[in-house]
Every structure is written in C-alpha cells, then in structure tokens.
Design a protein around this motif. Structure first.
Motif, PDB file in Angstrom:
ATOM      1  N   ILE A 131       0.838  -1.206   0.000  1.00  0.00           N
ATOM      2  CA  ILE A 131       0.000   0.000   0.000  1.00  0.00           C
ATOM      3  C   ILE A 131       0.872   1.255   0.000  1.00  0.00           C
ATOM      4  N   LEU A 132       1.938   1.247   0.818  1.00  0.00           N
ATOM      5  CA  LEU A 132       2.829   2.406   0.864  1.00  0.00           C
ATOM      6  C   LEU A 132       3.517   2.646  -0.481  1.00  0.00           C
ATOM      7  N   LEU A 133       3.993   1.568  -1.126  1.00  0.00           N
ATOM      8  CA  LEU A 133       4.662   1.716  -2.417  1.00  0.00           C
ATOM      9  C   LEU A 133       3.703   2.260  -3.478  1.00  0.00           C
ATOM     10  N   VAL A 134       2.487   1.714  -3.479  1.00  0.00           N
ATOM     11  CA  VAL A 134       1.489   2.209  -4.438  1.00  0.00           C
ATOM     12  C   VAL A 134       1.195   3.682  -4.170  1.00  0.00           C
ATOM     13  N   GLY A 135       1.014   4.027  -2.895  1.00  0.00           N
ATOM     14  CA  GLY A 135       0.723   5.419  -2.562  1.00  0.00           C
ATOM     15  C   GLY A 135       1.852   6.361  -2.928  1.00  0.00           C
ATOM     16  N   ILE A 136       3.099   5.950  -2.651  1.00  0.00           N
ATOM     17  CA  ILE A 136       4.259   6.807  -2.933  1.00  0.00           C
ATOM     18  C   ILE A 136       4.395   7.065  -4.426  1.00  0.00           C
ATOM     19  N   TYR A 137       4.415   5.998  -5.217  1.00  0.00           N
ATOM     20  CA  TYR A 137       4.654   6.162  -6.654  1.00  0.00           C
ATOM     21  C   TYR A 137       3.438   6.730  -7.379  1.00  0.00           C
ATOM     22  N   ALA A 138       2.232   6.364  -6.940  1.00  0.00           N
ATOM     23  CA  ALA A 138       1.044   6.914  -7.600  1.00  0.00           C
ATOM     24  C   ALA A 138       0.928   8.411  -7.342  1.00  0.00           C
TER      25      ALA A 138
END
Length: 210
Positions: free
Chosen positions: A197-204
C-alpha cells in the motif's frame, strides 16, 4: 580496433536511459524517507525558518548560481554575446540548489550542535526538492518554448505558476495521506500488504503530481 571497456559500455547504455525513468524510480522513495523520519511536532517548531530557506532562500541561491555561470562561462551563443541564456543558467541554478543534508546533519550530531539547528536543516531539505523542481520546470519550459518559437512565461505568470504548482503539490499530498492512512487502518499486522500500500501510494502520488 580494441573492444571498448565495460565502463564505456555502461556509460553509453546509461546515456540512452530516459531521464524521467530515473526521476520516477529514485526520487519518490527518497522524498518519502525524508518525510517519514521528520516528526510533525519538530517540523511545526522549525517550519517558519525551513520555509524561508526552502523558498526565498532557494530562489536567491538559484539566481546567484545562474549569474555566476552566465558571466563566468563562455558557452553561450553569439546572439547573447557569448553568454548563456538566462533560462538555461537558471535551469542549472535550480538543479544545484537542492542539497542533500545527510552528511551535514550527521556532522552536527557528532559535534554536539543544538538539535534545533539539525531540525531546521532537515526541514529545509524536505521542502527544497519541491521548490527547486518547480523552478526547473518553469525555466526549462521557457528555454524549450524559445527554441520552438513559442511564447514564454512572464515574471507574473511564472510566479503564479510557481505558487500554483507548490500549492497543488501540497494539496495532492494531503489527499494522498488521507487515502493511504485510511486504507492502512483496515490492515491488521500484515507487513506485506502495508508495504504494498505504501509503495502504491508513494509512486502513484508522485506520478499524478508529475
């Protein structure tokens, strides 16, 4: 003809990589790491000094660097009397003004300097990447528009665009924080899902802002 060295082949391969790939892959986690290690209570205490250094300070420094390279380096065209164009100079100025304070903060801690000083430097570093990036986009856009014969930003429109992008980035970041933090509330002790979730949030978030 001898075979080129491995380092030569590596440099040639790197030159063919789109700069946006490096920007989109490396910059988002660096910004997140810096922000996640900054306490909100600490940041609120030094936010005034950090904003002064990260916005007016970065602008002044970018113009000083641009002026030095414009008048010290004879790389410009004949139309500019052998001087760099101001937009090109300011592109370089905006690139080199965003500093990384890791070594500085580590040295301050080892020397026993006041904690507030390190907090101001950390807070300024968290903000100066954004302000320098916005400046680069404005001046790079001007330089490209001149090359294509298109209208460029005036001082007024450039200042308005600077505040628009800065405020828009802040608003988008706040919205992304609300979405990701709410999403994490529904996850119970599963580091794989939380990391995803954090990776998706950061890059998105970075991709949308970009």
């Amino acid at each position: 003809e001898p075979e080129p060295l491995l380092i030569t082949l590596a440099i040639r391969a790197t030159q063919r990589v789109d700069a946006h790939v490096i920007l989109l892959v490396l910059l988002p986690p660096l910004i997140y790491e810096s922000a996640s290690h900054m306490s909100w209570h600490v940041f609120s205490r030094v936010s005034g000094q950090a904003f002064i250094l990260a916005f007016p300070g970065v602008i002044i420094q970018a113009y000083m660097v641009a002026a030095f390279f414009r008048y010290a380096m004879s790389y410009g065209s004949a139309a500019e009397d052998g001087l760099w164009d101001w937009d090109i100079s300011l592109c370089l100025g905006s690139i080199v003004t965003a500093t990384d304070p890791v070594a500085v903060v580590a040295a301050l801690h080892s020397l026993g300097a006041p904690e507030k000083l390190a907090d101001v430097i950390d807070g300024e570093a968290l903000l100066n990447d954004g302000s320098a990036m916005v400046m680069f986009l404005i001046f790079f856009g001007n330089a490209r528009s001149k090359a294509l014969g298109l209208p460029v930003h005036t001082i007024g429109s450039g200042v308005a665009l600077f505040f628009q992008l800065s405020a828009g980035g802040f608003a988008l970041g706040a919205l992304a924080f609300l979405i990701v933090s709410t999403w994490l509330l529904f996850v119970e002790n599963d580091w794989r899902v939380e990391t995803g979730i954090l990776l998706v949030g950061i890059y998105a978030t970075f991709s949308i802002a970009e």
